[in-house]
Scaffold this motif. Sequence first.
Motif, short mmCIF file in Angstrom:
data_model
loop_
_atom_site.label_atom_id
_atom_site.label_comp_id
_atom_site.label_asym_id
_atom_site.label_seq_id
_atom_site.Cartn_x
_atom_site.Cartn_y
_atom_site.Cartn_z
N ASP A 23 0.84 -1.31 0.00
CA ASP A 23 -0.15 -0.07 -0.02
C ASP A 23 0.77 1.37 0.08
O ASP A 23 0.65 2.20 -0.82
CB ASP A 23 -1.04 0.01 1.39
N TRP A 24 1.86 1.33 0.77
CA TRP A 24 2.87 2.43 0.95
C TRP A 24 3.57 2.58 -0.34
O TRP A 24 3.77 3.71 -0.88
CB TRP A 24 3.69 2.41 2.06
N LEU A 25 4.43 1.57 -0.86
CA LEU A 25 5.35 1.74 -1.97
C LEU A 25 4.47 1.94 -3.02
O LEU A 25 4.96 2.73 -4.07
CB LEU A 25 6.03 0.37 -2.03
N TYR A 26 3.31 1.43 -3.20
CA TYR A 26 2.52 1.50 -4.76
C TYR A 26 1.71 2.82 -4.78
O TYR A 26 1.17 3.19 -5.75
CB TYR A 26 2.07 0.39 -5.06
N TYR A 27 1.02 3.15 -3.72
CA TYR A 27 -0.14 4.06 -3.54
C TYR A 27 -0.14 5.13 -2.88
O TYR A 27 -0.83 6.14 -2.87
CB TYR A 27 -1.49 3.00 -3.15
N SER A 28 0.81 5.25 -1.73
CA SER A 28 1.11 6.72 -1.01
C SER A 28 1.73 7.71 -2.06
O SER A 28 2.63 7.28 -2.86
CB SER A 28 2.05 6.31 0.11
N THR A 55 9.76 5.99 -5.95
CA THR A 55 9.94 5.20 -6.86
C THR A 55 10.40 5.66 -8.24
O THR A 55 10.86 5.08 -9.35
CB THR A 55 9.13 4.02 -6.82
N LYS A 56 9.70 6.92 -8.51
CA LYS A 56 9.72 7.62 -9.85
C LYS A 56 11.21 8.43 -9.81
O LYS A 56 11.75 8.38 -10.74
CB LYS A 56 8.49 8.50 -9.85
N TRP A 57 11.38 9.15 -8.71
CA TRP A 57 12.33 10.38 -8.95
C TRP A 57 13.54 9.72 -7.86
O TRP A 57 14.82 10.33 -8.32
CB TRP A 57 11.77 11.58 -8.17
N GLY A 58 13.56 8.95 -7.14
CA GLY A 58 14.39 8.58 -6.30
C GLY A 58 14.82 9.07 -5.03
O GLY A 58 13.72 9.31 -4.37
N VAL A 59 15.95 9.45 -4.50
CA VAL A 59 16.33 10.23 -3.31
C VAL A 59 16.66 11.48 -3.28
O VAL A 59 17.51 11.98 -4.18
CB VAL A 59 17.35 9.38 -2.64
N GLU A 60 15.82 12.46 -2.62
CA GLU A 60 16.11 13.75 -2.84
C GLU A 60 17.41 14.13 -2.27
O GLU A 60 17.77 13.67 -1.17
CB GLU A 60 15.15 14.55 -2.00
N GLY A 61 18.06 15.05 -2.99
CA GLY A 61 19.51 15.49 -3.09
C GLY A 61 20.60 14.33 -3.45
O GLY A 61 21.71 14.92 -3.56
N TYR A 119 20.45 3.69 -10.91
CA TYR A 119 19.97 3.98 -9.82
C TYR A 119 18.78 2.90 -9.49
O TYR A 119 18.26 2.68 -8.29
CB TYR A 119 19.62 5.43 -9.47
N GLY A 120 18.33 2.45 -10.69
CA GLY A 120 17.02 1.50 -10.43
C GLY A 120 15.74 2.32 -10.41
O GLY A 120 14.62 1.60 -10.40
N PHE A 121 15.53 3.57 -10.29
CA PHE A 121 14.23 4.19 -10.41
C PHE A 121 13.49 4.36 -11.65
O PHE A 121 14.30 4.23 -12.87
CB PHE A 121 14.59 5.72 -9.57
N SER A 122 12.34 4.73 -11.49
CA SER A 122 11.59 4.81 -12.74
C SER A 122 11.54 3.85 -13.93
O SER A 122 11.68 3.93 -14.86
CB SER A 122 11.74 6.17 -13.48
N GLY A 123 11.56 2.70 -13.44
CA GLY A 123 11.71 1.26 -14.07
C GLY A 123 10.54 0.49 -14.34
O GLY A 123 10.65 0.02 -15.45
N GLY A 124 9.60 0.90 -14.04
CA GLY A 124 8.23 0.52 -14.52
C GLY A 124 7.86 -0.72 -13.46
O GLY A 124 6.20 -0.77 -13.69
N GLY A 174 -0.53 7.53 -9.84
CA GLY A 174 -0.18 8.88 -9.09
C GLY A 174 -0.82 10.00 -9.78
O GLY A 174 -1.90 9.74 -10.40
N THR A 175 -0.69 11.18 -8.96
CA THR A 175 -1.59 12.24 -9.44
C THR A 175 -0.90 12.85 -10.82
O THR A 175 0.13 12.47 -11.36
CB THR A 175 -1.11 13.48 -8.33
N THR A 176 -1.83 13.65 -11.36
CA THR A 176 -1.17 14.28 -12.70
C THR A 176 -0.05 15.23 -12.61
O THR A 176 0.78 15.11 -13.64
CB THR A 176 -2.43 14.98 -13.16
N GLU A 177 -0.01 15.83 -11.21
CA GLU A 177 1.18 16.73 -11.14
C GLU A 177 2.61 15.90 -11.23
O GLU A 177 3.74 15.98 -11.77
CB GLU A 177 0.85 17.28 -9.92
N LEU A 178 2.45 14.62 -10.53
CA LEU A 178 3.57 13.70 -10.52
C LEU A 178 3.89 13.14 -11.88
O LEU A 178 5.03 13.27 -12.47
CB LEU A 178 3.41 12.53 -9.49
N LEU A 179 2.90 12.80 -12.54
CA LEU A 179 2.76 12.28 -13.91
C LEU A 179 3.69 13.26 -15.00
O LEU A 179 4.55 13.10 -15.56
CB LEU A 179 1.56 11.96 -14.45
N HIS A 180 3.09 14.56 -14.71
CA HIS A 180 3.74 15.62 -15.44
C HIS A 180 4.93 16.15 -15.29
O HIS A 180 6.00 16.59 -15.96
CB HIS A 180 2.86 16.81 -15.64
#
Length: 540
Positions: free
Chosen positions: A378-383, A390-396, A429-434, A440-446
């Motif tokens: 629930d947290w990994l896929y829907y929060s 999982t899309k952008w990785g680690v801030e910083g 890094y393995g992020f945004s791999g599908g 997610g939100t349209t804002e995150l998609l865009h």
Amino acid sequence: MNECLKKKWTAICLTALLLLVIAGCSSTDSDGEEEMNSKGAMESYNVGDTFKAEEALEFSMMYSDHPNYPYKEDWLLWEKIEELTNVTLNPTIIPMSDYTQKRNLLISSGESPLIIPKTYPGEEASFVPSGAILPVSDYMDKMPHFRDKIEKWEMEDELETLQQSDGKFYLLPGLHENVWPEYTLIVRTDIFEENNIALPTTWDELYEAMKKLKEIYPDVTPFSDRYEFNSTLSIAATGFGTKAGWGFGNGLTYDKSKDQFVYSATTDEYKELLTYFNKLVKEGLLDKESFTQGDEQATQKFVSGNSFIINGNAQDVVTYRTSMDKLLGEGNYSIAKITVPGGPAGHLMAGSRFENGVMISSKAKESENFEALLQFIDWLYYSDEGQEFTKWGVEGTTYTKTDGVRNLVDDVNYNGLNPDGTTDLRVDYGFSGGVFAYGGTTELLHSMFTEEEIKFQEDMANIKTPIPLEPLIPYTAEDREQATLLSTPLKDYTDQNTLKFILGERDLNEFDTFVTELEGQGLQRYVDLANQTYQDYKHN
């Protein structure tokens, strides 16, 4: 959301809660089992909470390995998942090309890992009768982020389309806030501008534009396509009021005026679609090889200037430009996605807010960490937090965020967003791999789209009218098997003759004969079975 749907959704959640209470009170043994099933779970877990297991856990999962960014054991993705959630994932690595087949084999043999991602709506149905996968609708009270998005985005009607004949659903789909189109026609805008030809907004305008191009460039076939023409057939069929290509699905289209399903390939709209593309082939505007050539061959024709129109998505635009910079020289050409042309039925847009999603093996219920597993997924896929991670990785490390705007750090590239970067968000890094990053939100998609792609999305949203959801056909296990046996040869025969009609190998005057031939292959039994199932479900 109407009041009836609210009551229905509340009833599902309350029923699940009631069952848990009953199980907890039935006996000492049952109480002990319930406690063990909650081992490692957070005692309090709600919307906005970051899941972190109360003790170190390990969960098995399938992993679809993409050849462009192959699996690495030392990805930052795995390290951070463990650090944030106290969960180590044990992936079964499957090449993307074999994923569907091997996923099905593992499930059928009872050897499936617990977490089964990359499953598209409808693919779960064949596993329901055996009990191999979990009826996830029974556990919505354990998944607050999933439930919150369904309610907030008013997706109850859409979720209902996943129900099986027992009234339960077995797939947790990826959830998008809005429908978003991906594929369309990509054109040589410089060629159009140079010859004072307006970019087409309808399929008829496209025909007229290609006629002019053929007159000016007689040695060029204006349109040479990829994906064996399935993507173009799919996007075009919507504007013609039917289904074809990738969008053909089960072959059925709902006729609202008659409150029944019809077989798409037998309709006047389908014939009109075939007639249009047959005209393009006949007049030398559409390359006959579009239906058989490989994607690389079609791409080579486009990037070398031997065609001016091809199908594709935003990622394809980046690929085409990379090749054209080398072949034609940067600045010596221009290409762009155009809005999907409108057809006789209007400017319509098909699509779903569902994305491929997650099945859970029914073996998970036997695990002492069952509740923790549900909270983790629930947290990994829907929060919001998990989806951004999982899309952008680690801030910083892989991106920065200022006033809500995310940017890749200077050294990281993703799909042409930061082409000077020496490392890649997916490869290194393995992020945004599908496997994780969808929905997610349209804002995150865009947030990962170029300005050009955002404009395309906005233009589509402003111009197009979304097609309403079609009613559910929840077959029983026996009826589903019968429907599959009937639909497979019908689709094969439809595909064969669609190609023949468009290429002119079969005269369109024989369309009625083609329909009769389908009827001889069990068409009426297939349509009757679907309509009877639909009507029974509707009345019950």
